[in-house]
Motif scaffolding. Structure first.
Motif, PDB file in Angstrom:
ATOM      1  N   PRO A  72      98.074  16.857  54.026  1.00 53.42           N
ATOM      2  CA  PRO A  72      98.025  18.490  54.977  1.00 53.42           C
ATOM      3  C   PRO A  72      98.330  19.866  54.000  1.00 53.42           C
ATOM      4  N   TYR A  73      98.576  21.384  54.336  1.00 51.71           N
ATOM      5  CA  TYR A  73      98.996  22.377  53.493  1.00 51.71           C
ATOM      6  C   TYR A  73     100.509  22.947  54.916  1.00 51.71           C
ATOM      7  N   THR A  74     101.033  21.526  55.737  1.00 55.75           N
ATOM      8  CA  THR A  74     101.385  22.127  56.308  1.00 55.75           C
ATOM      9  C   THR A  74     103.309  22.186  56.452  1.00 55.75           C
ATOM     10  N   GLU A  75     104.265  22.946  57.290  1.00 53.97           N
ATOM     11  CA  GLU A  75     105.906  22.740  56.720  1.00 53.97           C
ATOM     12  C   GLU A  75     106.474  21.383  56.092  1.00 53.97           C
ATOM     13  N   ASP A  76     105.625  20.560  57.056  1.00 54.14           N
ATOM     14  CA  ASP A  76     105.878  19.243  56.876  1.00 54.14           C
ATOM     15  C   ASP A  76     105.885  18.586  55.724  1.00 54.14           C
ATOM     16  N   ASN A  78     105.946  21.094  53.002  1.00 52.39           N
ATOM     17  CA  ASN A  78     106.990  22.227  51.706  1.00 52.39           C
ATOM     18  C   ASN A  78     106.981  21.945  50.944  1.00 52.39           C
ATOM     19  N   PRO A 103     103.362  26.039  51.814  1.00 52.01           N
ATOM     20  CA  PRO A 103     103.300  25.970  53.265  1.00 52.01           C
ATOM     21  C   PRO A 103     104.342  26.445  54.784  1.00 52.01           C
ATOM     22  N   GLU A 104     105.508  27.197  54.288  1.00 54.40           N
ATOM     23  CA  GLU A 104     106.507  26.849  55.420  1.00 54.40           C
ATOM     24  C   GLU A 104     105.558  29.137  55.153  1.00 54.40           C
ATOM     25  N   SER A 107     100.994  27.927  56.643  1.00 50.62           N
ATOM     26  CA  SER A 107     100.594  26.938  56.718  1.00 50.62           C
ATOM     27  C   SER A 107      98.351  27.019  57.236  1.00 50.62           C
ATOM     28  N   GLN A 108      98.235  25.741  56.852  1.00 52.21           N
ATOM     29  CA  GLN A 108      96.447  25.746  56.788  1.00 52.21           C
ATOM     30  C   GLN A 108      96.186  24.851  57.959  1.00 52.21           C
ATOM     31  N   LYS A 109      95.161  24.717  57.913  1.00 49.15           N
ATOM     32  CA  LYS A 109      93.680  24.216  58.775  1.00 49.15           C
ATOM     33  C   LYS A 109      93.774  22.647  58.640  1.00 49.15           C
TER      34      LYS A 109
END
Length: 128
Positions: A72-76, A78, A103-104, A107-109
């Protein structure tokens, strides 16, 4: 990003017009790091969340294994995307004011029902 196009891609152009957020670039596009197949911009892909039940690119793709799950394109994740950008696997957009659109920054859904095991093993999206 959440989905990625692999070298199995035959550049048939079926996927790009299906993307509701214009995240897919054709081969030869200046922002595509690959010369021989299409590319999903990780900073733009939303896995069709709020647009369709499954990624529309995979529904349109005739080639098994050409579109796979990614993180996923999320901060986790990055650091994952930053490293892969440095390695040339991704070509993440650089914003004039915000810098590298990791992502930081934005972020994307993503589809939460896709397991991390499926994402880590780059499972075929068409099997979803």
């Amino acid at each position: 990003m959440a989905v990625r196009i692999t070298e199995e891609c035959i550049s048939c152009e079926a996927c790009a017009p299906e993307c509701p957020v214009a995240a897919i670039l054709e081969e030869g596009h200046e922002k595509n790091p690959y010369e021989d197949f299409f590319y999903v911009k990780p900073e733009s892909c939303v896995e069709c969340v709020d647009h369709a039940d499954t990624p529309r690119c995979a529904e349109a793709c005739p080639t098994e294994g050409a579109i796979v799950w990614d993180m996923p394109y999320t901060e986790d994740f990055n650091d994952y995307f930053a490293l892969r950008n440095e390695e040339g696997i991704y070509k993440i957009r650089v914003h004039k004011k915000k810098g590298l659109m990791l992502p930081e920054v934005k972020s994307q859904k993503f589809i939460a029902d896709i397991t991390m095991a499926d994402r880590e093993s780059e499972s075929n999206v068409q099997n979803f």
